[in-house]
Scaffold this motif. Structure first.
Motif, PDB file in Angstrom:
ATOM      1  N   ASN A   1      72.176  48.794  35.127  1.00 54.30           N
ATOM      2  CA  ASN A   1      71.811  48.180  36.396  1.00 54.30           C
ATOM      3  C   ASN A   1      70.789  47.063  36.214  1.00 54.30           C
ATOM      4  OD1 ASN A   1      73.496  49.883  37.911  1.00 54.30           O
ATOM      5  ND2 ASN A   1      71.937  51.501  37.967  1.00 54.30           N
ATOM      6  N   GLU A   2      70.151  46.989  35.063  1.00 54.22           N
ATOM      7  CA  GLU A   2      69.187  45.937  34.818  1.00 54.22           C
ATOM      8  C   GLU A   2      69.896  44.599  34.679  1.00 54.22           C
ATOM      9  OE1 GLU A   2      65.524  47.221  32.304  1.00 54.22           O
ATOM     10  OE2 GLU A   2      67.281  48.121  31.352  1.00 54.22           O
ATOM     11  N   THR A   3      69.194  43.534  34.994  1.00 49.65           N
ATOM     12  CA  THR A   3      69.785  42.214  34.856  1.00 49.65           C
ATOM     13  C   THR A   3      69.922  41.857  33.383  1.00 49.65           C
ATOM     14  OG1 THR A   3      67.682  41.031  34.841  1.00 49.65           O
ATOM     15  CG2 THR A   3      68.671  41.500  37.002  1.00 49.65           C
ATOM     16  N   TYR A   4      70.779  40.901  33.123  1.00 51.15           N
ATOM     17  CA  TYR A   4      70.989  40.425  31.753  1.00 51.15           C
ATOM     18  C   TYR A   4      69.675  39.934  31.153  1.00 51.15           C
ATOM     19  CZ  TYR A   4      72.998  37.428  28.047  1.00 51.15           C
ATOM     20  OH  TYR A   4      73.315  36.834  26.848  1.00 51.15           O
TER      21      TYR A   4
ATOM     22  N   ILE B   1      69.617  50.281  25.681  1.00 56.20           N
ATOM     23  CA  ILE B   1      69.821  48.925  26.198  1.00 56.20           C
ATOM     24  C   ILE B   1      71.233  48.528  25.794  1.00 56.20           C
ATOM     25  CG2 ILE B   1      68.987  46.548  26.272  1.00 56.20           C
ATOM     26  CD1 ILE B   1      66.338  47.625  25.050  1.00 56.20           C
TER      27      ILE B   1
ATOM     28  N   ASN C   1      66.613  40.753  31.952  1.00 53.03           N
ATOM     29  CA  ASN C   1      65.700  41.862  31.700  1.00 53.03           C
ATOM     30  C   ASN C   1      66.067  42.627  30.440  1.00 53.03           C
ATOM     31  OD1 ASN C   1      64.144  41.325  33.925  1.00 53.03           O
ATOM     32  ND2 ASN C   1      65.081  42.883  35.228  1.00 53.03           N
ATOM     33  N   ARG C   2      67.355  42.811  30.228  1.00 56.40           N
ATOM     34  CA  ARG C   2      67.803  43.507  29.022  1.00 56.40           C
ATOM     35  C   ARG C   2      67.483  42.702  27.763  1.00 56.40           C
ATOM     36  NH1 ARG C   2      73.461  43.828  29.466  1.00 56.40           N
ATOM     37  NH2 ARG C   2      73.426  42.800  31.493  1.00 56.40           N
TER      38      ARG C   2
ATOM     39  N   GLU D   1      67.722  56.278  29.677  1.00 55.17           N
ATOM     40  CA  GLU D   1      66.471  55.519  29.792  1.00 55.17           C
ATOM     41  C   GLU D   1      66.046  54.908  28.461  1.00 55.17           C
ATOM     42  OE1 GLU D   1      65.082  54.924  32.730  1.00 55.17           O
ATOM     43  OE2 GLU D   1      66.785  56.033  33.548  1.00 55.17           O
TER      44      GLU D   1
ATOM     45  N   LYS E   1      63.723  43.057  27.179  1.00 59.53           N
ATOM     46  CA  LYS E   1      63.413  44.408  26.737  1.00 59.53           C
ATOM     47  C   LYS E   1      63.817  44.603  25.276  1.00 59.53           C
ATOM     48  CE  LYS E   1      64.079  49.247  28.113  1.00 59.53           C
ATOM     49  NZ  LYS E   1      64.758  50.149  29.095  1.00 59.53           N
TER      50      LYS E   1
END
Length: 281
Positions: free
Chosen positions: A2-5, A266, A7-8, A263, A11
């Motif tokens: 669900n995280e944006t590209y 990625i 953000n991934r 969690e 991270k």
């Protein structure tokens, strides 16, 4: 997922920068993403005579084709080995991955047999090619635990192939039992695990042991479900067992993993080359 590209990407960049150890798992999807594809134009341009004669559809399934003679079988395999092992230099994707991890304590386990890791800068002693390597031959029955470099023979086979056959005198025979030879690939129970294989297996297990509890990245690159017990499932289990671990998975078709690791994972389904390039910036 669900995280944006973006953000991934950030991270992944942060955890790689802060990792103590990185274990890389390379599968077939990695070499395909790097341009070493087993189908399509690359296959049809290199194997047109074999396609016309035998109706072959791609390089992977062609490896299991029941060629009528050893002369015909080795005409195909010599070409297959040449275009996948000897002709390609280190590809840009593999080189970028090396640049991303070269200053870290890393180790590689791969089911790929094309030597792209070593060609692209990775230290040979840190690359465990668990399924073999196109660059070697072994006794088809595994009568002894020696493998043989095949480059000069492969090039001669390809140069002398006529009508989809090699000359009979070039058909390789086992120097011990006199039987047929195979490419050094894990295709049956006769796969040879020579001294180098044993040493790298030991190095791999040592790396796993000394990584216990450390800030660990499991970098899974293009690993499917042909042999999930070698990389995919162990990476999931090791991620679960280490509270300091992160699993970074590149897989366009099967990014999902164990819910217990959600969690700590990625996942990227985007183009691998583009993602790696962005992580490196």
């Amino acid at each position: 997922m669900n995280e944006t590209y973006e953000n991934r990407i950030e991270k992944a960049k942060w955890v790689i920068q802060n990792a103590e150890n990185i274990l890389i798992g390379g599968g077939a999807g990695l070499s395909a993403a790097a341009g070493i594809e087993y189908g399509g134009k690359r296959f049809t341009e290199n194997f047109a005579p074999f396609i016309k004669r035998y109706g072959l559809t791609d390089m992977y399934t062609s490896g299991f084709y029941p060629f009528p003679t050893q002369e015909a079988r080795w005409a195909y395999w010599a070409k297959h080995i040449l275009v996948n092992r000897y002709e390609p230099s280190g590809t840009q994707l593999y080189k970028d991955i090396f640049q991303m991890v070269k200053d870290k304590n890393y180790f590689v386990i791969t089911t790929n047999v094309d030597s792209q890791f070593e060609k692209s800068g990775f230290v040979a002693e840190k690359v465990f090619e668990v399924q073999g390597n196109y660059g070697y031959l072994q006794c088809a029955k595994g009568c002894h635990s020696t493998v043989y470099n095949n480059e000069s023979l492969v090039r001669e086979m390809v140069a002398k192939t006529e009508d989809c056959k090699i000359p009979s005198e070039l058909v390789p025979k086992c120097p011990i039992c006199g039987g047929n030879m195979d490419p050094h690939l894990r295709i049956n129970q006769h796969f040879v695990q020579d001294d180098e294989w044993d040493e790298l297996n030991e190095s791999y297990n040592h790396f796993l042991h000394e990584s216990t509890g450390k800030k660990m990245i499991y970098l899974e690159l293009g690993v499917g479900f042909n042999t999930p017990g070698i990389i995919r499932y162990p990476f999931e289990q090791m991620t679960f067992n280490n509270e300091n671990a992160t699993l970074i998975r590149f897989n366009m078709e099967h990014p999902e993993g164990a819910k217990e690791n959600r969690e700590k994972t990625i996942a990227f389904t985007e183009n691998m080359y583009d993602v790696v390039s962005k992580i490196m910036k």
